[in-house]
Design a protein around this motif. Structure first.
Motif, PDB file in Angstrom:
ATOM      1  N   LEU A 135       0.753  -1.234  -0.044  1.00  0.00           N
ATOM      2  CA  LEU A 135      -0.078  -0.052  -0.160  1.00  0.00           C
ATOM      3  C   LEU A 135       0.807   1.311   0.056  1.00  0.00           C
ATOM      4  N   GLY A 136       2.242   0.934  -0.056  1.00  0.00           N
ATOM      5  CA  GLY A 136       3.176   2.370  -0.106  1.00  0.00           C
ATOM      6  C   GLY A 136       3.734   2.740   1.200  1.00  0.00           C
ATOM      7  N   TYR A 137       3.590   1.833   2.295  1.00  0.00           N
ATOM      8  CA  TYR A 137       3.993   2.203   3.337  1.00  0.00           C
ATOM      9  C   TYR A 137       5.119   1.185   3.732  1.00  0.00           C
ATOM     10  N   ILE A 148      -9.927  -1.574  10.842  1.00  0.00           N
ATOM     11  CA  ILE A 148      -9.132  -0.568  10.319  1.00  0.00           C
ATOM     12  C   ILE A 148      -8.941  -0.428   8.932  1.00  0.00           C
ATOM     13  N   ALA A 149      -9.335   0.309   7.937  1.00  0.00           N
ATOM     14  CA  ALA A 149      -9.289   0.356   6.499  1.00  0.00           C
ATOM     15  C   ALA A 149      -7.958   1.236   6.380  1.00  0.00           C
ATOM     16  N   LEU A 150      -7.150   0.655   5.297  1.00  0.00           N
ATOM     17  CA  LEU A 150      -6.356   1.429   4.871  1.00  0.00           C
ATOM     18  C   LEU A 150      -6.510   1.873   3.486  1.00  0.00           C
ATOM     19  N   ALA A 151      -6.296   3.043   2.806  1.00  0.00           N
ATOM     20  CA  ALA A 151      -6.386   3.523   1.442  1.00  0.00           C
ATOM     21  C   ALA A 151      -5.250   2.605   0.648  1.00  0.00           C
ATOM     22  N   ALA A 152      -5.853   1.970  -0.444  1.00  0.00           N
ATOM     23  CA  ALA A 152      -5.174   1.553  -1.526  1.00  0.00           C
ATOM     24  C   ALA A 152      -5.278   2.283  -2.831  1.00  0.00           C
ATOM     25  N   GLU A 153      -4.150   2.676  -3.500  1.00  0.00           N
ATOM     26  CA  GLU A 153      -4.412   3.303  -4.571  1.00  0.00           C
ATOM     27  C   GLU A 153      -5.201   2.616  -5.711  1.00  0.00           C
ATOM     28  N   THR A 154      -4.789   1.328  -6.106  1.00  0.00           N
ATOM     29  CA  THR A 154      -5.564   0.522  -6.825  1.00  0.00           C
ATOM     30  C   THR A 154      -6.075  -0.783  -6.761  1.00  0.00           C
ATOM     31  N   ALA A 176      -2.823  -7.419  -3.749  1.00  0.00           N
ATOM     32  CA  ALA A 176      -1.409  -7.671  -3.285  1.00  0.00           C
ATOM     33  C   ALA A 176      -1.405  -7.681  -1.561  1.00  0.00           C
ATOM     34  N   PHE A 177      -2.294  -6.642  -1.160  1.00  0.00           N
ATOM     35  CA  PHE A 177      -2.158  -6.618   0.396  1.00  0.00           C
ATOM     36  C   PHE A 177      -3.019  -7.934   0.829  1.00  0.00           C
ATOM     37  N   ALA A 201      -8.056  -3.634   6.998  1.00  0.00           N
ATOM     38  CA  ALA A 201      -8.770  -3.734   5.427  1.00  0.00           C
ATOM     39  C   ALA A 201      -7.691  -2.749   4.622  1.00  0.00           C
ATOM     40  N   ALA A 202      -7.897  -3.275   3.285  1.00  0.00           N
ATOM     41  CA  ALA A 202      -7.298  -2.501   2.455  1.00  0.00           C
ATOM     42  C   ALA A 202      -8.225  -1.914   1.234  1.00  0.00           C
ATOM     43  N   VAL A 203      -8.745  -0.736   1.067  1.00  0.00           N
ATOM     44  CA  VAL A 203      -9.796  -0.289   0.187  1.00  0.00           C
ATOM     45  C   VAL A 203      -9.327   0.552  -0.976  1.00  0.00           C
ATOM     46  N   CYS A 204      -9.742   0.359  -2.092  1.00  0.00           N
ATOM     47  CA  CYS A 204      -9.519   1.263  -3.408  1.00  0.00           C
ATOM     48  C   CYS A 204     -10.930   1.824  -3.388  1.00  0.00           C
ATOM     49  N   GLU A 205     -11.069   2.846  -3.945  1.00  0.00           N
ATOM     50  CA  GLU A 205     -12.374   3.669  -4.290  1.00  0.00           C
ATOM     51  C   GLU A 205     -12.290   4.047  -5.662  1.00  0.00           C
ATOM     52  N   GLN A 206     -11.145   3.673  -6.219  1.00  0.00           N
ATOM     53  CA  GLN A 206     -11.152   4.188  -7.832  1.00  0.00           C
ATOM     54  C   GLN A 206     -11.470   3.175  -8.682  1.00  0.00           C
TER      55      GLN A 206
END
Length: 126
Positions: free
Chosen positions: A26-28, A68-74, A80-81, A119-124
Motif C-alpha cells: 500500500l506504499g507504507y 481499520i481500513a487503509l487506503a489503496a491506490e489501485t 497484493a495486500f 482492510a485495504a480499500v480502493c475507491e477508484q
C-alpha cells in the motif's frame, strides 16, 4: 480526521515481520521501531499506523467490531495486500472484491497474528 491508528501486539517481532510484508503493498514502510512500538507510514509523511505493546503491560487484545481500513491506490494493491497477508500468516476475513457500499468500493479484510482486523480499500474505478 484521524491522526494515527494503533493496534496492539503480544509479539512485536512477529507483528513486525507480518506488517513489513503487508504494508509496502500500500506504499507504507517501517519508519520507526523501539522495544515497545513499530511505526509505518508513506515516504515523507508522518507515521500514521503503529503496532504497539500495550502501555498498561496487559496482554494485547482486539476489539470486536473494530476494523481499520487503509487506503489503496489501485485494486491490484488491494489484491497484493490480501495475498501478502495470507502468505505471512494472516487469516482471511473477506477476499478482495467489490462491496455494496458504493459502485467503486473494492476491499479485502484480514486479521493479523494478534487478531486485529485490517482492510485495504480502493475507491477508484478500474
Amino acid at each position: 480526521m484521524l491522526l494515527y491508528v494503533t493496534v496492539g501486539s503480544n509479539d512485536l517481532t512477529r507483528a513486525g515481520a507480518f506488517y513489513d510484508a503487508v504494508m509496502p503493498t500500500l506504499g507504507y514502510r517501517r519508519q520507526r521501531q523501539d522495544e515497545t512500538e513499530i511505526g509505518y507510514g508513506a515516504e515523507g509523511d508522518r507515521i500514521r499506523f503503529w503496532v504497539v505493546t500495550p502501555f498498561n503491560r496487559a496482554p494485547a487484545t482486539y476489539g470486536n467490531g473494530v476494523s481499520i481500513a487503509l487506503a489503496a491506490e489501485t485494486r491490484a494493491a488491494v489484491d497484493a495486500f490480501h495475498a501478502a497477508a495470507l502468505a505471512n500468516g494472516g487469516t482471511d476475513e473477506g477476499a478482495p472484491g467489490l462491496r455494496p457500499f458504493h459502485a467503486n468500493f473494492y476491499g479485502a479484510w484480514v486479521r493479523d497474528h494478534d487478531g486485529n482486523k485490517i482492510a485495504a480499500v480502493c475507491e477508484q474505478p478500474e
